[in-house]
Motif scaffolding. Structure first.
Motif, short mmCIF file in Angstrom:
data_model
loop_
_atom_site.label_atom_id
_atom_site.label_comp_id
_atom_site.label_asym_id
_atom_site.label_seq_id
_atom_site.Cartn_x
_atom_site.Cartn_y
_atom_site.Cartn_z
N ILE A 114 0.85 -1.19 0.00
CA ILE A 114 0.00 0.00 0.00
C ILE A 114 0.89 1.25 0.00
CG2 ILE A 114 -2.01 -1.05 1.05
CD1 ILE A 114 -0.96 0.06 3.76
N GLY A 115 0.27 2.39 -0.20
CA GLY A 115 1.02 3.66 -0.20
C GLY A 115 0.71 4.50 -1.43
N GLY A 116 0.54 3.84 -2.57
CA GLY A 116 0.14 4.54 -3.79
C GLY A 116 1.18 5.56 -4.24
N LYS A 117 0.68 6.56 -4.98
CA LYS A 117 1.58 7.58 -5.54
C LYS A 117 2.28 8.35 -4.43
CE LYS A 117 0.43 7.60 -10.10
NZ LYS A 117 -0.34 6.36 -10.05
N MET A 118 1.57 8.57 -3.31
CA MET A 118 2.14 9.43 -2.27
C MET A 118 3.41 8.81 -1.69
SD MET A 118 0.36 11.11 1.02
CE MET A 118 1.36 11.99 2.19
N ALA A 119 3.49 7.47 -1.68
CA ALA A 119 4.68 6.82 -1.14
C ALA A 119 5.90 7.10 -2.02
CB ALA A 119 4.44 5.32 -1.03
N GLN A 120 5.67 7.51 -3.26
CA GLN A 120 6.80 7.83 -4.16
C GLN A 120 7.31 9.25 -3.93
OE1 GLN A 120 4.69 6.46 -7.86
NE2 GLN A 120 6.76 6.04 -8.48
N LEU A 121 6.51 10.05 -3.24
CA LEU A 121 6.88 11.45 -3.07
C LEU A 121 7.91 11.58 -1.96
CD1 LEU A 121 3.43 13.24 -3.32
CD2 LEU A 121 4.94 12.50 -5.15
N ASP A 122 8.79 12.57 -2.14
CA ASP A 122 9.81 12.83 -1.13
C ASP A 122 9.22 13.68 -0.02
OD1 ASP A 122 12.36 13.09 0.02
OD2 ASP A 122 12.61 15.02 -0.96
N LYS A 123 8.67 14.83 -0.37
CA LYS A 123 8.07 15.75 0.60
C LYS A 123 6.72 16.20 0.07
CE LYS A 123 11.76 15.82 3.20
NZ LYS A 123 12.97 16.52 2.84
N THR A 124 5.88 16.76 0.97
CA THR A 124 4.58 17.27 0.53
C THR A 124 4.50 18.78 0.78
OG1 THR A 124 3.61 16.77 2.67
CG2 THR A 124 3.37 15.10 0.98
N PHE A 125 3.78 19.49 -0.12
CA PHE A 125 3.62 20.93 0.07
C PHE A 125 2.42 21.19 0.97
CE2 PHE A 125 1.53 19.87 -4.01
CZ PHE A 125 0.23 20.28 -3.74
N PRO A 126 2.25 22.36 1.58
CA PRO A 126 3.20 23.47 1.62
C PRO A 126 4.09 23.46 2.87
CG PRO A 126 1.09 24.21 2.48
CD PRO A 126 0.98 22.73 2.27
N THR A 127 4.18 22.33 3.55
CA THR A 127 4.93 22.32 4.80
C THR A 127 6.27 21.59 4.67
OG1 THR A 127 3.59 20.41 5.36
CG2 THR A 127 2.94 22.48 6.35
N ASN A 128 6.50 20.98 3.48
CA ASN A 128 7.70 20.16 3.26
C ASN A 128 7.82 19.02 4.26
OD1 ASN A 128 8.19 21.87 1.21
ND2 ASN A 128 10.06 22.76 2.01
N ASP A 129 6.67 18.47 4.67
CA ASP A 129 6.70 17.30 5.55
C ASP A 129 7.06 16.07 4.74
OD1 ASP A 129 5.99 18.60 7.85
OD2 ASP A 129 3.83 18.39 7.50
N CYS A 130 7.65 15.10 5.40
CA CYS A 130 8.00 13.86 4.74
C CYS A 130 6.73 13.12 4.34
CB CYS A 130 8.82 13.01 5.70
SG CYS A 130 9.88 11.88 4.86
N ALA A 131 6.70 12.56 3.11
CA ALA A 131 5.46 11.94 2.63
C ALA A 131 5.20 10.59 3.28
CB ALA A 131 5.51 11.80 1.11
N ILE A 132 6.24 9.82 3.59
CA ILE A 132 6.04 8.49 4.20
C ILE A 132 5.99 8.63 5.70
CG2 ILE A 132 7.05 6.23 4.63
CD1 ILE A 132 8.13 6.19 1.88
#
Lengths: 451, 55
Positions: free
Chosen positions: B37-55
């Motif tokens: 599980i995890g989908g596309k978001m598991a491929q992301l390094d960080k998320t906007f707009p807080t630059n939090d870790c995606a995993i």
């Protein structure tokens, strides 16, 4: 992710697909095919010894083709569940060749090449479709030359390059450089092998290959064994010379520091998808900010018709990127990408402020690809009977944004329309609540009947 | 009569729905096409707009 994996109320059916949906709201009968992993889920400890010894190397789809994995693999390092899976398209044993190394390595005895697909029947009150989206394939836009020019990548590929757990350990190494480095590794292996062969001749004749070859050319030897040696030596030189040249080139390789981001690749484009994908402006800004954090000299130019920073804290993020992270926002649509010297992509665009057509060289170009409806959703809509809209997202109405056209089936996330993470999460909770209503309704009806 | 729900897709939306339902005490079957599980978001390094870790 971890919470989902260990929640006692969640039955995790990974590597599985829905095959049939029957019945109606409150009483759906669903058939699910659990595909064979060829690894026993209850035995596998996720130690990874099998992947280490597996001899088959496969391009890694999770790394968007920038890295490799083995034929027995975890989808990614922290994947839930940690059970390994054998890829039936590449595994030697499953394709009739002799192998089975993973089975010999596995101490938990978890490898089972005879495993079969399992078909499960589930009775459920309601269904939530969260099937997601596909990344638009930019090779459909010929003028951007994706895949022709190696240093033109998609945003999700760039995301993998930025990731500390990605193929480059978080360095923005250019794909053209990575390809050369891979070739060097390949040639080094060959060189080692041929050096070994030469060493055998050297030992046998008590002479080093170079002096022998000089003598051979002046016609001192003409027996078969010496001829073979000379052939081997020539083959060795044919490997060493390009290898040294490549190594010299690779010494000057550096991470990309001048980046261009191109917006609306496939979206807001009447040839493909007229809609705005919504999140791409923000992820380009984010990637430019992170790249600048990794290498403070990095500058980025974001080419777009406009920057759509609609969301809480988004506009401030955009301005901060411009002020502190070396981002220039350039209004205009890029006409073409060509390749310049040193494998640098050249972006041809119109500067709408100066009303001039310009060409600028960058070290890497990142394409903000559209959120395309997923291919799997067509099949799923056929199976479950809900309708799709004109673009092939799941059809909903403005006043009931999580209800599909089939009562009891709900939708959330990018299967419904393009949306970012916070919106997906909000819609997911909304769909969960709507789905729970149906499950609890039955309880209430039962209670009423008893009373 | 069942009090179970099926969620199709194990990305961020599917995981959030599943957790919400599971916390309500409903049994959830989460079906994911890929091995994890995890989908596309598991491929992301960080998320906007807080630059939090995606995993």
């Amino acid at each position: 992710m971890l919470d989902v994996g260990r929640h006692p109320n969640i039955d995790l059916l990974t590597y599985s697909e829905v095959e049939k949906v029957e019945g109606a709201a409150g009483a759906f009968k669903v058939t699910v095919r659990k595909k064979a992993r060829y690894v026993e889920e209850d035995k596998c400890t996720g130690c990874g010894a099998c992947s280490e010894t597996c001899p088959t190397i496969v391009p890694d789809a999770y790394e968007e083709g920038l890295g490799t994995r083995k034929a027995i693999y975890p989808l990614f390092a922290q994947g839930i569940p940690s059970t390994r899976t054998i890829d039936p398209d590449y595994c030697r044993q499953l394709n009739g060749k002799k192998c089975g190394i993973c089975a010999k390595t596995c101490q938990a005895d978890a490898i089972n090449f005879d495993q079969k697909d399992q078909v499960l029947e589930l009775d459920v009150a309601s269904i939530i479709v969260a099937a997601g989206y596909d990344v638009f394939d930019p090779s459909r836009i010929p003028e951007y030359r994706f895949q022709e020019i190696p240093n033109v990548v998609t945003a999700i590929q760039f995301e993998r390059l930025l990731s500390a757990s990605g193929p480059t350990g978080g360095h923005v190494d250019r794909p053209s450089d990575l390809a050369v480095e891979a070739e060097i590794r390949e040639l080094e292996k060959k060189e080692k092998k041929s050096a070994k062969a030469l060493a055998r001749f050297e030992e046998k004749h008590g002479e080093d290959s170079e002096t022998f070859y000089g003598k051979f050319q002046s016609g001192q030897y003409d027996d078969d064994d010496h001829k073979k040696w000379a052939e081997k030596y020539e083959a060795h030189l044919a490997i060493v010379e390009p290898l040294e040249a490549m190594k010299k080139r690779a010494a000057s390789f550096a991470p990309a520091r001048k980046l261009a981001f191109i917006q609306c690749v496939g979206s807001r484009d009447f040839r493909f998808y007229p809609f705005c994908s919504g999140y791409c402006c923000m992820h380009s800004i984010k990637e430019a900010i992170i790249a600048n954090e990794h290498e403070p000299e990095t500058t980025s130019t974001i080419f777009g018709m406009d920057i759509r920073a609609v969301g809480k804290g988004f506009e401030e993020y955009k301005i901060r990127g411009g002020n502190k992270s070396g981002i220039t926002y350039m209004r205009g649509r890029v006409a073409e990408i060509t390749e310049g010297p040193n494998r640098n992509p050249v972006v041809i665009y119109e500067d709408t402020k100066e009303r001039k057509v310009k060409a600028e060289e960058f070290e890497m170009v990142i394409l903000a690809t559209a959120c395309a409806p997923s291919n799997g959703i067509i099949e799923l809509s056929g199976i479950a009977g809900f309708e799709l809209d004109d673009y092939r997202f799941v059809k909903t109405s403005p006043l009931s944004p999580v209800d599909t056209t089939v009562p009891g089936i709900f939708v959330c996330g990018c299967a419904e329309s393009p949306m970012d993470v916070p919106e997906s999460v909000a819609q997911a909770s909304s769909a969960a609540e709507r789905a729970a209503e149906i499950a609890f309704q039955e309880d209430e009806e039962k209670e009423k009947a008893v009373a | 009569m069942s009090k179970e729900i099926l969620v199709i897709g194990g990305g961020i939306a599917g995981m959030q729905s599943s957790l919400d339902l599971a916390d309500m005490g409903i049994k959830v079957h989460l079906v994911e096409k890929l091995p994890s599980i995890g989908g596309k978001m598991a491929q992301l390094d960080k998320t906007f707009p807080t630059n939090d870790c995606a995993i």
